[in-house]
Design a protein around this motif. Sequence first.
Motif, PDB file in Angstrom:
ATOM      1  N   PRO A 189       3.989   3.571  20.016  1.00  0.00           N
ATOM      2  CA  PRO A 189       3.540   4.150  18.739  1.00  0.00           C
ATOM      3  C   PRO A 189       4.670   4.408  17.745  1.00  0.00           C
ATOM      4  O   PRO A 189       4.514   4.171  16.547  1.00  0.00           O
ATOM      5  N   GLU A 190       5.817   4.899  18.252  1.00  0.00           N
ATOM      6  CA  GLU A 190       6.935   5.183  17.357  1.00  0.00           C
ATOM      7  C   GLU A 190       7.461   3.897  16.723  1.00  0.00           C
ATOM      8  O   GLU A 190       7.797   3.870  15.534  1.00  0.00           O
ATOM      9  N   GLU A 191       7.494   2.835  17.508  1.00  0.00           N
ATOM     10  CA  GLU A 191       7.942   1.559  16.958  1.00  0.00           C
ATOM     11  C   GLU A 191       6.925   1.011  15.952  1.00  0.00           C
ATOM     12  O   GLU A 191       7.303   0.414  14.937  1.00  0.00           O
ATOM     13  N   MET A 192       5.634   1.234  16.225  1.00  0.00           N
ATOM     14  CA  MET A 192       4.605   0.821  15.267  1.00  0.00           C
ATOM     15  C   MET A 192       4.801   1.517  13.930  1.00  0.00           C
ATOM     16  O   MET A 192       4.683   0.906  12.859  1.00  0.00           O
ATOM     17  N   ILE A 193       5.084   2.817  13.990  1.00  0.00           N
ATOM     18  CA  ILE A 193       5.325   3.579  12.765  1.00  0.00           C
ATOM     19  C   ILE A 193       6.526   3.016  12.012  1.00  0.00           C
ATOM     20  O   ILE A 193       6.472   2.787  10.793  1.00  0.00           O
ATOM     21  N   GLU A 194       7.625   2.802  12.727  1.00  0.00           N
ATOM     22  CA  GLU A 194       8.840   2.301  12.086  1.00  0.00           C
ATOM     23  C   GLU A 194       8.630   0.913  11.500  1.00  0.00           C
ATOM     24  O   GLU A 194       9.096   0.629  10.390  1.00  0.00           O
ATOM     25  N   ALA A 205       0.827  -1.212   0.000  1.00  0.00           N
ATOM     26  CA  ALA A 205       0.000   0.000   0.000  1.00  0.00           C
ATOM     27  C   ALA A 205       0.862   1.263   0.000  1.00  0.00           C
ATOM     28  O   ALA A 205       1.969   1.294   0.542  1.00  0.00           O
ATOM     29  N   ASP A 206       0.328   2.328  -0.604  1.00  0.00           N
ATOM     30  CA  ASP A 206       0.972   3.635  -0.517  1.00  0.00           C
ATOM     31  C   ASP A 206       0.691   4.266   0.839  1.00  0.00           C
ATOM     32  O   ASP A 206       1.530   4.985   1.378  1.00  0.00           O
ATOM     33  N   LEU A 207      -0.507   4.020   1.366  1.00  0.00           N
ATOM     34  CA  LEU A 207      -0.918   4.579   2.652  1.00  0.00           C
ATOM     35  C   LEU A 207      -1.497   3.471   3.522  1.00  0.00           C
ATOM     36  O   LEU A 207      -2.443   2.787   3.129  1.00  0.00           O
ATOM     37  N   PHE A 208      -0.941   3.316   4.710  1.00  0.00           N
ATOM     38  CA  PHE A 208      -1.390   2.304   5.668  1.00  0.00           C
ATOM     39  C   PHE A 208      -1.977   3.040   6.863  1.00  0.00           C
ATOM     40  O   PHE A 208      -1.312   3.887   7.469  1.00  0.00           O
ATOM     41  N   MET A 209      -3.250   2.724   7.219  1.00  0.00           N
ATOM     42  CA  MET A 209      -3.958   3.465   8.262  1.00  0.00           C
ATOM     43  C   MET A 209      -4.488   2.552   9.362  1.00  0.00           C
ATOM     44  O   MET A 209      -5.693   2.356   9.501  1.00  0.00           O
ATOM     45  N   PRO A 210      -3.627   1.983  10.188  1.00  0.00           N
ATOM     46  CA  PRO A 210      -4.123   1.131  11.279  1.00  0.00           C
ATOM     47  C   PRO A 210      -4.545   1.942  12.495  1.00  0.00           C
ATOM     48  O   PRO A 210      -4.075   3.065  12.716  1.00  0.00           O
ATOM     49  N   VAL A 235       2.283   6.280   6.626  1.00  0.00           N
ATOM     50  CA  VAL A 235       1.601   5.582   7.712  1.00  0.00           C
ATOM     51  C   VAL A 235       0.836   6.600   8.548  1.00  0.00           C
ATOM     52  O   VAL A 235       1.356   7.666   8.884  1.00  0.00           O
ATOM     53  N   VAL A 236      -0.403   6.258   8.856  1.00  0.00           N
ATOM     54  CA  VAL A 236      -1.231   7.061   9.752  1.00  0.00           C
ATOM     55  C   VAL A 236      -1.717   6.128  10.855  1.00  0.00           C
ATOM     56  O   VAL A 236      -2.403   5.139  10.575  1.00  0.00           O
ATOM     57  N   LEU A 237      -1.338   6.423  12.099  1.00  0.00           N
ATOM     58  CA  LEU A 237      -1.657   5.566  13.237  1.00  0.00           C
ATOM     59  C   LEU A 237      -2.666   6.272  14.128  1.00  0.00           C
ATOM     60  O   LEU A 237      -2.357   7.287  14.751  1.00  0.00           O
ATOM     61  N   LYS A 238      -3.877   5.728  14.200  1.00  0.00           N
ATOM     62  CA  LYS A 238      -4.963   6.352  14.952  1.00  0.00           C
ATOM     63  C   LYS A 238      -4.964   5.857  16.392  1.00  0.00           C
ATOM     64  O   LYS A 238      -5.050   4.662  16.637  1.00  0.00           O
ATOM     65  N   LYS A 239      -4.909   6.806  17.332  1.00  0.00           N
ATOM     66  CA  LYS A 239      -4.938   6.426  18.748  1.00  0.00           C
ATOM     67  C   LYS A 239      -6.120   7.082  19.455  1.00  0.00           C
ATOM     68  O   LYS A 239      -5.982   7.762  20.469  1.00  0.00           O
ATOM     69  N   ALA A 279       3.487   9.556   9.417  1.00  0.00           N
ATOM     70  CA  ALA A 279       4.864   9.572   8.936  1.00  0.00           C
ATOM     71  C   ALA A 279       4.908   9.233   7.462  1.00  0.00           C
ATOM     72  O   ALA A 279       4.102   8.441   6.957  1.00  0.00           O
ATOM     73  N   GLU A 280       5.871   9.838   6.780  1.00  0.00           N
ATOM     74  CA  GLU A 280       6.211   9.492   5.403  1.00  0.00           C
ATOM     75  C   GLU A 280       7.645   9.011   5.404  1.00  0.00           C
ATOM     76  O   GLU A 280       8.489   9.554   6.129  1.00  0.00           O
TER      77      GLU A 280
END
Length: 319
Positions: free
Chosen positions: A209-214, A190-195, A224-228, A236-237
């Motif tokens: 969260p930072e490790e999830m992004i990495e 995917a170009d954009l991942f939004m979990p 990556v867009v991480l919804k909390k 992050a790009e």
Amino acid sequence: MQPDLITFGETMVIFDPAGKGPLRYVSQFNKRFGGAESNVAIGVSRLGHQAGWMSRVGDEELGTYVVNAIRGEGVDTSRVTRTSEAPTGLYIKERVREGSNQVYYYREGSAASRMSPEHVDWDYVKKAKVIHLSGITPFLSESCREMTLEVLRYAKENGIYVSFDPNLRLKILQKYPDHKELLLQIAKEADLFMPGYEEAQYLFGTDNPEEMIERSLDAGADQVVLKKGAEGIYFAEGDGDRGFVESFKVDKVVDPIGAGDGFAAGVLSGVLEGKTLREAVEQGAAIGAMVVTVEGDIEGLPTKKEIEAFKGTNSDVVR
């Protein structure tokens, strides 16, 4: 119609209880419709873009209701197919208490679970600027899995931007021992991942969260867009901007279902408009907050004018 965005997936008829408490005590229901992918398509349409939804429904009254209702929201349903061999899926909500819902699915063997690559109009898909996929569709059946992967492959071959929301449904995933591997495979392409935060926690085995992004970027996602939840959104790009957007505060959560789909619609509308990822996430955050204040999956999805009014009047917003 030349679509800006196309989604693939099942939309079900919802029986929404008129009162709260266990279903055994509920005697009246409101009929609605809902599905993650069609919710996103409707959200994008309300924001001024052309959206198409591809699926299968039963050749019966409930199937007619679903197609007519989604078409009435401005979404192109011309590539929805019908079958007399399977019914339109259903789900029933249970309002245990204010702001807390239980959902019961009746989708086994549904018309949408019969989707396969042969039902996809590839010339139509090729016209899209964005393809939005969820982690629900590939687990409806083996043929749906095959279709999802084929759509993903076709999109990448033709330079179409792909967004992926894992939208975990554990009741479905339990049937597939390899579901994590497949979800991460789609995220990689995917170009954009939004979990969501809990989804990333489940997929990557970390609560950082930072490790999830990495981990998401290392897996291959470009953005990556991480919804909390009420806390906010990390984004992050790979070679670009990174940051955090605080959620809009709401006084009362009426119905949390559909907030993630509204958020996705806001982000993808921003992508279509050439906004930065931060700007797109800010728009998604506003829509997510608006959706939870209204009952129903799509009822709270706003127009651009309504978003601006919300931002201007919501004095308790903390950014």
